[in-house]
Design a protein around this motif. Sequence first.
Motif, short mmCIF file in Angstrom:
data_model
loop_
_atom_site.label_atom_id
_atom_site.label_comp_id
_atom_site.label_asym_id
_atom_site.label_seq_id
_atom_site.Cartn_x
_atom_site.Cartn_y
_atom_site.Cartn_z
N ASP A 175 0.82 -1.20 0.00
CA ASP A 175 0.00 0.00 0.00
C ASP A 175 0.86 1.26 0.00
O ASP A 175 0.54 2.24 -0.68
CB ASP A 175 -0.95 0.01 1.20
CG ASP A 175 -2.04 -1.05 1.09
OD1 ASP A 175 -2.24 -1.58 -0.02
OD2 ASP A 175 -2.68 -1.35 2.12
N ALA A 176 1.96 1.24 0.75
CA ALA A 176 2.87 2.40 0.78
C ALA A 176 3.50 2.61 -0.59
O ALA A 176 3.61 3.74 -1.06
CB ALA A 176 3.95 2.20 1.84
N MET A 177 3.90 1.53 -1.24
CA MET A 177 4.47 1.65 -2.59
C MET A 177 3.43 2.17 -3.57
O MET A 177 3.74 2.98 -4.44
CB MET A 177 5.02 0.30 -3.05
CG MET A 177 6.30 -0.10 -2.35
SD MET A 177 6.91 -1.69 -2.91
CE MET A 177 7.46 -1.27 -4.55
N ARG A 178 2.19 1.72 -3.44
CA ARG A 178 1.13 2.17 -4.34
C ARG A 178 0.91 3.67 -4.17
O ARG A 178 0.81 4.41 -5.14
CB ARG A 178 -0.16 1.41 -4.05
CG ARG A 178 -1.30 1.79 -4.99
CD ARG A 178 -2.58 1.04 -4.70
NE ARG A 178 -2.38 -0.40 -4.85
CZ ARG A 178 -2.79 -1.31 -3.98
NH1 ARG A 178 -3.42 -0.95 -2.89
NH2 ARG A 178 -2.58 -2.58 -4.19
N LEU A 179 0.87 4.15 -2.91
CA LEU A 179 0.69 5.57 -2.68
C LEU A 179 1.84 6.38 -3.25
O LEU A 179 1.64 7.43 -3.86
CB LEU A 179 0.57 5.85 -1.17
CG LEU A 179 -0.75 5.45 -0.52
CD1 LEU A 179 -0.66 5.61 0.99
CD2 LEU A 179 -1.90 6.29 -1.08
N THR A 180 3.07 5.89 -3.06
CA THR A 180 4.23 6.60 -3.58
C THR A 180 4.19 6.66 -5.10
O THR A 180 4.50 7.69 -5.69
CB THR A 180 5.53 5.90 -3.11
OG1 THR A 180 5.50 5.82 -1.68
CG2 THR A 180 6.76 6.65 -3.55
#
Length: 193
Positions: A175-180
């Motif tokens: 999820d953090a990678m997707r947001l970034t």
Amino acid sequence: MTRSKRLTEAERMEIVREAAEGVSSTELAARFGVTPRAVQYTLKADEDRQRDTSVATAAVSLKVTPEELAAFDAVLASAGIETRSEGLRRLMQAAGGVFVPDAQLAAEMERYRASLNEVGNGVAQIAKQMTLANRSGQGVGLEFSELRLAQMRGLSRFILDAADEIDLLVRRRRDAMRLTAVEALREFAHAAE
């Protein structure tokens, strides 16, 4: 001392074109009256020029599911990016640090590995004692002691909890990678204009 021949711009372009078609540096050097090293310098200078002017020379190809493609297209549309190739290019340009291994994730996985290894050793010891008891005839009707039963229950809980924690850890990282990535697409959507 003989003076080396200087290549014209047209000759340099011809060398680059023929080298791309597979003609060797030695052949090109003989044809143009220069050393193989001069041919290599010409090819290197052309590579540098292409990189410096951002000439696209490499292609990326991948297969995705229809759902993945639809999701990617939706992200591109929301960021105002018109083509998939432009979206991928911007993701690559913005990837500095996004797609590198996560040190925190690696440390957590190492901790889980060590814990599972410790529990696995305990289970192996229980199995070894049960096997020895069975071989000596003591295993007939042998029941787990309260301690062994508690250890086995603890092992079961630990394994289930570890699996849940690992799943949660991976989901949070994804999820953090997707947001970034989405932020990078939005940022670069306006930078290219």
